[in-house]
Each structure stands twice: as structure tokens, then as C-alpha cells.
Scaffold this motif. Structure first.
Motif, PDB file in Angstrom:
ATOM      1  N   GLY A   1       0.821  -1.211   0.000  1.00  0.00           N
ATOM      2  CA  GLY A   1       0.000   0.000   0.000  1.00  0.00           C
ATOM      3  C   GLY A   1       0.849   1.252   0.000  1.00  0.00           C
ATOM      4  N   ASP A   2       0.403   2.264   0.773  1.00  0.00           N
ATOM      5  CA  ASP A   2       1.093   3.555   0.797  1.00  0.00           C
ATOM      6  C   ASP A   2       2.476   3.432   1.409  1.00  0.00           C
ATOM      7  OD1 ASP A   2      -1.001   4.850  -0.388  1.00  0.00           O
ATOM      8  OD2 ASP A   2      -1.973   5.346   1.520  1.00  0.00           O
ATOM      9  N   GLU A   3       3.302   4.405   1.056  1.00  0.00           N
ATOM     10  CA  GLU A   3       4.658   4.464   1.605  1.00  0.00           C
ATOM     11  C   GLU A   3       4.566   4.700   3.109  1.00  0.00           C
ATOM     12  OE1 GLU A   3       7.873   5.122  -0.139  1.00  0.00           O
ATOM     13  OE2 GLU A   3       7.041   4.462  -2.027  1.00  0.00           O
ATOM     14  N   PRO A   4       5.388   4.027   3.890  1.00  0.00           N
ATOM     15  CA  PRO A   4       5.354   4.254   5.334  1.00  0.00           C
ATOM     16  C   PRO A   4       5.963   5.617   5.680  1.00  0.00           C
ATOM     17  CG  PRO A   4       7.102   2.739   4.773  1.00  0.00           C
ATOM     18  CD  PRO A   4       6.333   3.014   3.519  1.00  0.00           C
ATOM     19  N   ASP A   5       5.506   6.190   6.796  1.00  0.00           N
ATOM     20  CA  ASP A   5       6.105   7.436   7.277  1.00  0.00           C
ATOM     21  C   ASP A   5       7.481   7.116   7.837  1.00  0.00           C
ATOM     22  OD1 ASP A   5       3.926   9.009   6.640  1.00  0.00           O
ATOM     23  OD2 ASP A   5       2.906   8.543   8.531  1.00  0.00           O
ATOM     24  N   VAL A   6       8.448   7.944   7.466  1.00  0.00           N
ATOM     25  CA  VAL A   6       9.821   7.719   7.906  1.00  0.00           C
ATOM     26  C   VAL A   6      10.279   8.940   8.681  1.00  0.00           C
ATOM     27  CG1 VAL A   6      12.170   7.283   7.134  1.00  0.00           C
ATOM     28  CG2 VAL A   6      10.255   6.281   5.897  1.00  0.00           C
ATOM     29  N   ASP A   7      10.861   8.684   9.837  1.00  0.00           N
ATOM     30  CA  ASP A   7      11.395   9.748  10.669  1.00  0.00           C
ATOM     31  C   ASP A   7      12.734  10.202  10.089  1.00  0.00           C
ATOM     32  OD1 ASP A   7      12.254  11.438  12.643  1.00  0.00           O
ATOM     33  OD2 ASP A   7      12.453   9.887  14.185  1.00  0.00           O
ATOM     34  N   PRO A   8      12.847  11.469   9.656  1.00  0.00           N
ATOM     35  CA  PRO A   8      14.097  11.937   9.059  1.00  0.00           C
ATOM     36  C   PRO A   8      15.298  11.821   9.998  1.00  0.00           C
ATOM     37  CG  PRO A   8      12.359  13.595   8.839  1.00  0.00           C
ATOM     38  CD  PRO A   8      11.818  12.478   9.653  1.00  0.00           C
ATOM     39  N   GLU A   9      15.070  11.995  11.306  1.00  0.00           N
ATOM     40  CA  GLU A   9      16.182  11.868  12.264  1.00  0.00           C
ATOM     41  C   GLU A   9      16.702  10.435  12.308  1.00  0.00           C
ATOM     42  OE1 GLU A   9      15.832  13.542  16.162  1.00  0.00           O
ATOM     43  OE2 GLU A   9      14.675  15.238  15.401  1.00  0.00           O
ATOM     44  N   LEU A  10      15.787   9.473  12.232  1.00  0.00           N
ATOM     45  CA  LEU A  10      16.191   8.074  12.228  1.00  0.00           C
ATOM     46  C   LEU A  10      17.042   7.773  10.988  1.00  0.00           C
ATOM     47  CD1 LEU A  10      16.089   5.165  13.301  1.00  0.00           C
ATOM     48  CD2 LEU A  10      13.967   4.884  12.009  1.00  0.00           C
ATOM     49  N   ILE A  11      16.609   8.248   9.856  1.00  0.00           N
ATOM     50  CA  ILE A  11      17.367   8.046   8.625  1.00  0.00           C
ATOM     51  C   ILE A  11      18.742   8.696   8.744  1.00  0.00           C
ATOM     52  CG2 ILE A  11      17.465   8.573   6.151  1.00  0.00           C
ATOM     53  CD1 ILE A  11      15.461   6.379   6.921  1.00  0.00           C
ATOM     54  N   GLN A  12      18.799   9.898   9.322  1.00  0.00           N
ATOM     55  CA  GLN A  12      20.082  10.589   9.496  1.00  0.00           C
ATOM     56  C   GLN A  12      21.008   9.779  10.394  1.00  0.00           C
ATOM     57  OE1 GLN A  12      20.953  13.307   7.808  1.00  0.00           O
ATOM     58  NE2 GLN A  12      22.976  13.063   8.661  1.00  0.00           N
ATOM     59  N   ARG A  13      20.495   9.210  11.476  1.00  0.00           N
ATOM     60  CA  ARG A  13      21.330   8.391  12.379  1.00  0.00           C
ATOM     61  C   ARG A  13      21.831   7.139  11.658  1.00  0.00           C
ATOM     62  NH1 ARG A  13      17.383   9.021  17.234  1.00  0.00           N
ATOM     63  NH2 ARG A  13      16.523   7.242  16.177  1.00  0.00           N
ATOM     64  N   ILE A  14      20.986   6.527  10.839  1.00  0.00           N
ATOM     65  CA  ILE A  14      21.404   5.342  10.086  1.00  0.00           C
ATOM     66  C   ILE A  14      22.511   5.714   9.108  1.00  0.00           C
ATOM     67  CG2 ILE A  14      20.682   3.660   8.344  1.00  0.00           C
ATOM     68  CD1 ILE A  14      17.919   3.651   9.758  1.00  0.00           C
ATOM     69  N   LEU A  15      22.309   6.805   8.365  1.00  0.00           N
ATOM     70  CA  LEU A  15      23.332   7.239   7.412  1.00  0.00           C
ATOM     71  C   LEU A  15      24.629   7.597   8.128  1.00  0.00           C
ATOM     72  CD1 LEU A  15      21.181   9.406   4.984  1.00  0.00           C
ATOM     73  CD2 LEU A  15      22.175   7.149   4.554  1.00  0.00           C
ATOM     74  N   TYR A  16      24.522   8.242   9.290  1.00  0.00           N
ATOM     75  CA  TYR A  16      25.695   8.601  10.062  1.00  0.00           C
ATOM     76  C   TYR A  16      26.437   7.330  10.494  1.00  0.00           C
ATOM     77  CZ  TYR A  16      28.561  10.385  13.834  1.00  0.00           C
ATOM     78  OH  TYR A  16      29.621  10.681  14.647  1.00  0.00           O
ATOM     79  N   GLY A  17      25.673   6.337  10.967  1.00  0.00           N
ATOM     80  CA  GLY A  17      26.283   5.075  11.406  1.00  0.00           C
ATOM     81  C   GLY A  17      26.949   4.336  10.258  1.00  0.00           C
ATOM     82  N   LEU A  18      26.369   4.372   9.094  1.00  0.00           N
ATOM     83  CA  LEU A  18      26.957   3.720   7.939  1.00  0.00           C
ATOM     84  C   LEU A  18      28.211   4.437   7.459  1.00  0.00           C
ATOM     85  CD1 LEU A  18      23.760   2.859   5.879  1.00  0.00           C
ATOM     86  CD2 LEU A  18      25.245   1.267   7.095  1.00  0.00           C
TER      87      LEU A  18
END
Length: 167
Positions: free
Chosen positions: A141-158
Motif C-alpha cells: 500500500g502507501d509508503e510508510p512514514d519515515v522519521d528523518p532523524e532516524l534516517i540521518q542516524r542510520i546514514l551517520y552510522g553507515l
């Protein structure tokens, strides 16, 4: 052969009899994407001959890889087959075709086909594909809502940075 290539597409195949039909499908698909449908039959037949000649000289007990390549250069479509053992089919000899020994080993069989009148390689449009979601994503169905801060922490960790940004 013209050295100025505008577009290229290639496919790696095993030098077995099935490669002939796969090369045919590859050429038809690529030329459809490049909007050169009027050349599909001639180009597919040329590819079948080049790949067929390479398969004929291949060792079926230990088949090698072939690279089938389509290039748009100047006013020509160039069909190429590259591999350790390739041959130029007799029906293509004498035309705008040839066989080249490569410096890194192997050989390249090629044949130039003239583009439709008034057309050159730079006028052939690049393929356009519509953005679409996978069937699995459609079921969700629809795209899930994504927390931008969570994505930033993941990118930072990677990224593996030594110091973390403090808020």
C-alpha cells in the motif's frame, strides 16, 4: 569503425547454441528501447549470424563467454561479438564487417548497419522508463512514514564517522 559512440548496450552470454536466440531477443529489446524498431529484423539477423559463428567455433565441452554489444556511432548501428574464439560468418565478409584481434587477448567480430536515412546516433533518444513501484511494494500500500532523524542516524552510522553531531 567510427570511434565516437553515443549509446551502447551489451550482454554477456555463454557460447552455447541457446546464445543465438538470447542475442536475438537482446537486440530486439535494445532497439525497441532506442526507438529503432525499423532496424530490429536486420540487426537481430546480424547478431544471430555473429553469435552463431562464435558458437560454431566454440568448444562445447568448455564453452567460453561472449560479449554481445550494440553501439550507436555516427550514422551506424554497430553489432559486435567479443570473445576468446569468435569468427566472421562468410555471409558478412566483404561488407562493412570485420574481425579484430584484441590486445588483451580474444577477438572482436563486428558489423556496421546504416541507420535510417537522415538519422545519426546523437538523434536517437535515450530510453525513458516510468518510475513505478515493485509488485511487493504495491501490495503493502502507501509508503510508510519515515522519521528523518532516524534516517540521518542510520546514514551517520553507515558513514563510520568518529564524532557524532550533538543536538
Amino acid at each position: 569503425m567510427n570511434a565516437q559512440t553515443e549509446q551502447v548496450d551489451d550482454l554477456r552470454l555463454v557460447a552455447l547454441p541457446t546464445a543465438v536466440n538470447v542475442a536475438d531477443l537482446f537486440v530486439r529489446f535494445s532497439l525497441g528501447e532506442w526507438r529503432l524498431r525499423s532496424m530490429q529484423d536486420e540487426a537481430a539477423q546480424t547478431a544471430r549470424r555473429l553469435v552463431g559463428a562464435a558458437v560454431d567455433v566454440a568448444d562445447r565441452r568448455l564453452p567460453h563467454l561472449l560479449l554481445v554489444r550494440l553501439r550507436l556511432s555516427g550514422s551506424h548501428l554497430v553489432v559486435e561479438v567479443e570473445g576468446n574464439r569468435v569468427a566472421l560468418p562468410p555471409e558478412l565478409a566483404g561488407g562493412r564487417a570485420g574481425l579484430v584481434d584484441l590486445t588483451a587477448g580474444g577477438r572482436l567480430a563486428w558489423c556496421e548497419l546504416t541507420l535510417p536515412s537522415g538519422m545519426n546516433a546523437s538523434a536517437v533518444p535515450l530510453p525513458r522508463r516510468e518510475p513505478r513501484r515493485s509488485p511487493a511494494a504495491e501490495q503493502l500500500g502507501d509508503e510508510p512514514d519515515v522519521d528523518p532523524e532516524l534516517i540521518q542516524r542510520i546514514l551517520y552510522g553507515l558513514g563510520g564517522a568518529a564524532e557524532r553531531r550533538r543536538d
